[in-house]
Design a protein around this motif. Structure first.
Motif, mmCIF file in Angstrom:
data_model
loop_
_atom_site.group_PDB
_atom_site.id
_atom_site.type_symbol
_atom_site.label_atom_id
_atom_site.label_comp_id
_atom_site.label_asym_id
_atom_site.label_seq_id
_atom_site.Cartn_x
_atom_site.Cartn_y
_atom_site.Cartn_z
ATOM 1 N N PHE A 199 0.804 -1.145 0.025
ATOM 2 C CA PHE A 199 -0.215 -0.174 -0.249
ATOM 3 C C PHE A 199 0.942 1.241 -0.001
ATOM 4 N N ILE A 200 2.110 1.316 0.151
ATOM 5 C CA ILE A 200 2.909 2.531 0.515
ATOM 6 C C ILE A 200 4.203 2.404 -0.341
ATOM 7 N N ARG A 201 4.684 3.375 -1.011
ATOM 8 C CA ARG A 201 5.884 3.364 -1.708
ATOM 9 C C ARG A 201 6.409 4.705 -1.370
ATOM 10 N N ALA A 255 -2.537 6.700 6.094
ATOM 11 C CA ALA A 255 -1.227 6.377 5.999
ATOM 12 C C ALA A 255 -0.120 7.588 6.468
ATOM 13 N N ALA A 256 -0.448 8.539 6.010
ATOM 14 C CA ALA A 256 0.254 9.919 6.391
ATOM 15 C C ALA A 256 0.303 10.256 7.793
ATOM 16 N N GLU A 257 -0.856 10.077 8.522
ATOM 17 C CA GLU A 257 -1.166 10.029 9.904
ATOM 18 C C GLU A 257 -0.116 9.255 10.537
ATOM 19 N N MET A 277 -4.872 0.480 6.590
ATOM 20 C CA MET A 277 -3.909 1.612 5.953
ATOM 21 C C MET A 277 -3.109 2.349 7.146
ATOM 22 N N ARG A 278 -3.666 2.365 8.349
ATOM 23 C CA ARG A 278 -2.744 2.989 9.516
ATOM 24 C C ARG A 278 -1.721 1.999 9.725
ATOM 25 N N LYS A 279 -1.954 0.699 9.660
ATOM 26 C CA LYS A 279 -0.768 -0.172 10.148
ATOM 27 C C LYS A 279 0.177 -0.130 8.752
ATOM 28 N N ALA A 280 -0.376 -0.030 7.753
ATOM 29 C CA ALA A 280 0.557 -0.154 6.642
ATOM 30 C C ALA A 280 1.572 1.308 6.960
ATOM 31 N N GLY A 281 1.073 2.665 7.328
ATOM 32 C CA GLY A 281 1.736 3.586 7.620
ATOM 33 C C GLY A 281 2.609 3.514 8.705
#
Length: 726
Positions: free
Chosen positions: A53-55, A83-85, A129-133
């Motif tokens: 989910f993140i690059r 994610a940014a959070e 998404m929070r875990k991904a971030g």
């Protein structure tokens, strides 16, 4: 410039109007504007991709790979915010791209397949998404700690800057390569809500997709042009269920630019070098249709049949007590019938899709709302293994449910058109506005028959019989979705209501009709919300109770979130009852849909020609944790405009089985000067986020109807309120 100048595009028209200079031919190496082609690249050495989910790129940009389609409802911004959070990233470094079709990586956790629907984008991605971030942040911090030879616990991250008390600092891009070599933490800790800097903060983020859309830079399927590509339009039966008996393409093939004509499963496809010759070729195409199995009933006939059914017991979808017995012995029974027409989704961008294949592999690009099933459909029709088909999701100009197809008919038509013309000839299939409005897949026509008993100022009994088509009965999804003969999407919002009535019954008939139907923005609540909220208002009026206070009393303490939004909207509007003041009256409604609670009060007057004028709408919404307040307000405002326009004017009528309305001159939308002032309050909540794309729609119709009743005009029993033709 000719009528079909190959250099003419809507973008070149924009150029003339606003000095935009944007090439309309999308180079192959840049055509993944949506970003899907540059999606998850495990092991890639030019960026740090800690998960699917993140690059993080060396230039310090953080790209969030979004598994949901962005068609205006805001998942690019919403998922990037999550994610940014957790990364403590600066918003200026955030980007978003669509994920490729890959159910193993990108399944919607609420649906089990990759797809967008039911207002689940934020809800199912909330923790993911929070875990991904958080995982990305942990790895970047550890990389910095290793480089600086300091404990990771002493490192801070703020607005994308990694720093240590020693004075050392750097940015994400500097540590991306080193971070990529570290193990990915399986369960990184998440921030407490008290530490949020972006989530729930007004003005903290700006929509990631707005700037490119405003400048005309954003690319949609209609913008795709590749070498050797053919534009395809399809002649389909004017009646649903009609089939091609024969066709004569002689005149079509004489049109300059027309390349070929092929019969495919959905009709007769005209292939041309551009849109203009394709349309001109279709105009002169002669098709004889076999209507022996086509639907030939019109709206009037269907409504008459539904009304008869509504007077017969249907399949019980919810009950307690004995409503029939209570109604039979009641001193006063109030009965109401509500009729809802077929409705088209009418998104600003009609359906389209692009596909290229060489006989061994394929690339499809379009606004895919259910990537998993559409991917499988294309692979099956082309006779390719799924891994040889790549589906890239494009931005789309709205949907309101139109792109979420049980039948996958657009993906199937795209693949059939490509297969019929053969390999190495890319095709772009385009539906015109007329194709879309006359093409079916409507919100079903429904009839509700309600009966209620009022005794001693209280509502003693409630019975609601619904008649309308099911989305799932008779489809491959029936066994999965239909339980005990009930398609839940037919009765949601009607088989369970907020109001504590001693004797209650809700039953349903799902007749078979040959008109293809599909969920429409807020699905069953589009009609159940209107019927229930109008009828409860009517019963409260008969019981001599205030519409708002009476609702609260019937909720008791069993529906605190519904009661909270109702109280909030009453405070916002300074509710003092529905009685007219200076020619204006107010109506109220409250609906739960997709686990979000929305209450609205509409202030309405009646124009000199009998046309309702909605002056202001107050709206209170509880959607759990408010991730992006600006987007939530926008969705409420948009939902109110969408719902109001359709309640006032929207209808698709059938005449002998043929749709009557063909374009916006007949399928009336709310105009800009008719949009009421809207005031939105978001209820503070610690509940998990729920959807906002759909829940703003259902309450506006009944709120307006109840205001009209307060003005003495009665609640419209048949929609639309204006210009109904059946």
């Amino acid at each position: 410039m000719t009528a079909h100048d190959p250099k003419l595009s809507r973008r070149s028209l924009l150029t003339g109007a606003g000095a935009l200079v944007i090439g309309f031919n999308l180079p192959r190496n840049a055509r993944a504007q949506s970003g899907a082609a540059a999606g998850y690249r495990p092991g890639g050495n030019d960026s740090f991709a800690p998960n699917a989910f993140i690059r993080v790129a060396p230039d310090d940009t953080v790209t969030v790979i979004v598994k949901h389609i962005e068609f205006g409802q805001g998942p690019f911004t919403g998922l990037a915010t999550l994610a940014a959070e957790e990364m403590d990233a600066a918003w200026s470094q955030m980007r978003a791209e669509h994920a490729i079709a890959d159910v193993k990586l990108y399944a919607n956790l609420a649906l089990g397949v990759q797809g967008t629907g039911g207002s689940t984008a934020i809800a199912n991605s909330w923790e993911q998404m929070r875990k991904a971030g958080a995982a990305a942040r942990t790895m970047l911090v550890q990389a910095a700690a290793d480089a600086w030879k300091v404990p990771a616990a002493e490192i801070k991250v703020e607005a994308g800057v990694i720093s240590h008390a020693s004075g050392k600092q750097g940015r994400f891009g500097e540590f991306a390569e080193a971070a990529a070599k570290l193990p990915v933490p399986e369960n990184p800790p998440l921030k407490p809500a008290s530490a949020y800097k972006l989530i729930g903060k007004d003005g903290a983020v700006k929509r990631l997709d707005s700037a490119d859309k405003t400048r005309g830079k954003a690319q949609f399927t209609i913008d795709i042009h590749t070498p050797n590509m053919l534009t395809v339009v399809v002649a389909r039966s004017p009646r649903f269920g009609g089939k091609v008996a024969s066709f004569d393409a002689a005149a079509t093939l004489k049109v300059r630019g027309v390349v070929d004509v092929k019969q495919i499963g959905s009709g007769v496809a005209v292939y041309a070098t551009g849109m203009w010759p394709a349309l001109k070729g279709r105009e002169v195409l002669k098709v004889t249709w076999d209507d022996s199995e086509a639907e030939k009933r019109g709206s009037a006939e269907l409504i008459a049949e539904y009304r008869k059914l509504a007077r017969q017991p249907g399949t019980v979808a919810g009950s307690h007590g004995d409503a029939e017995a209570a109604l039979a012995k009641a001193d006063k029974v109030i009965e109401a019938e509500f009729v809802f027409p077929y409705l088209a989704h009418a998104p600003m961008e009609p359906l389209d899709g692009y596909l290229e294949w060489d006989g061994t592999q394929a690339l499809a690009r379009f606004g895919s709302q259910f990537q998993t099933t559409e991917h499988q459909t294309i692979a099956t029709i082309l006779g390719l293994p799924p891994e040889k088909v790549r589906l890239e999701t494009m931005l789309a100009g709205g949907s309101f449910g139109r792109r979420a197809q049980v039948s996958q008919h657009v993906a199937a038509e795209l693949a059939m058109a490509a297969k019929a013309i053969g390999p190495n000839r890319p095709v772009k299939v385009v539906w015109t506005r007329e194709d879309d409005l006359a093409g079916g897949y409507y919100r079903p026509l429904f009839v509700h028959r309600l009966r209620g008993a009022v005794k001693d100022g209280k509502i003693a009994a409630w019975s609601n019989t619904l008649v309308g088509q099911s989305f799932f009965l008779g489809t491959p999804f029936e066994a999965l979705v239909v339980k005990n003969g009930i398609d839940a999407t037919s009765v949601e919002g009607a088989n369970k209501i907020f109001y504590e009535v001693p004797d209650f019954r809700c039953d349903v008939h799902n007749p078979k009709v040959g008109v293809p139907t599909l969920w429409w923005r807020s699905v069953g609540h589009t009609h159940t919300g209107y019927a229930v909220e109008c009828f409860i208002d009517e019963l409260l009026q008969a019981a001599g109770q205030d519409p708002l206070q009476g609702r609260l009393a019937l909720m008791g303490d069993k529906h605190p979130r519904a009661a909270a939004v109702l109280k909030a909207v009453g405070e916002m509007a300074n509710w003092k009852g529905s009685a007219p003041v200076d020619g204006r009256a107010r109506g109220v409604a409250v609906v739960e849909s997709f686990n979000s609670f929305v209450a609205q009060i509409a202030e309405v007057s009646m124009g000199p020609e009998g046309e309702p004028k909605v002056h202001k709408v107050w709206c209170a919404v509880d959607c759990g944790v408010a991730v992006n307040p600006d987007i939530i307000r926008a969705q409420m405002e948009g939902g109110i405009g969408f719902g109001l326009g359709h309640a006032l004017y929207g209808q698709i009528t059938l005449d002998g089985g043929r749709p009557v309305q063909t374009n916006f001159h007949e399928y009336r939308s709310l105009r800009i000067h008719e949009m009421p002032e809207v005031e939105v309050r978001i209820i503070a909540s610690t509940e998990k986020p729920t959807g906002v794309g759909e829940p703003g729609v259902p309450p506006i119709g009944p709120a307006v109807a109840n205001a009209l009743a307060a003005l003495g005009h009665g609640r419209p029993r048949q929609l639309p309120m204006q210009g109904g033709s059946v």
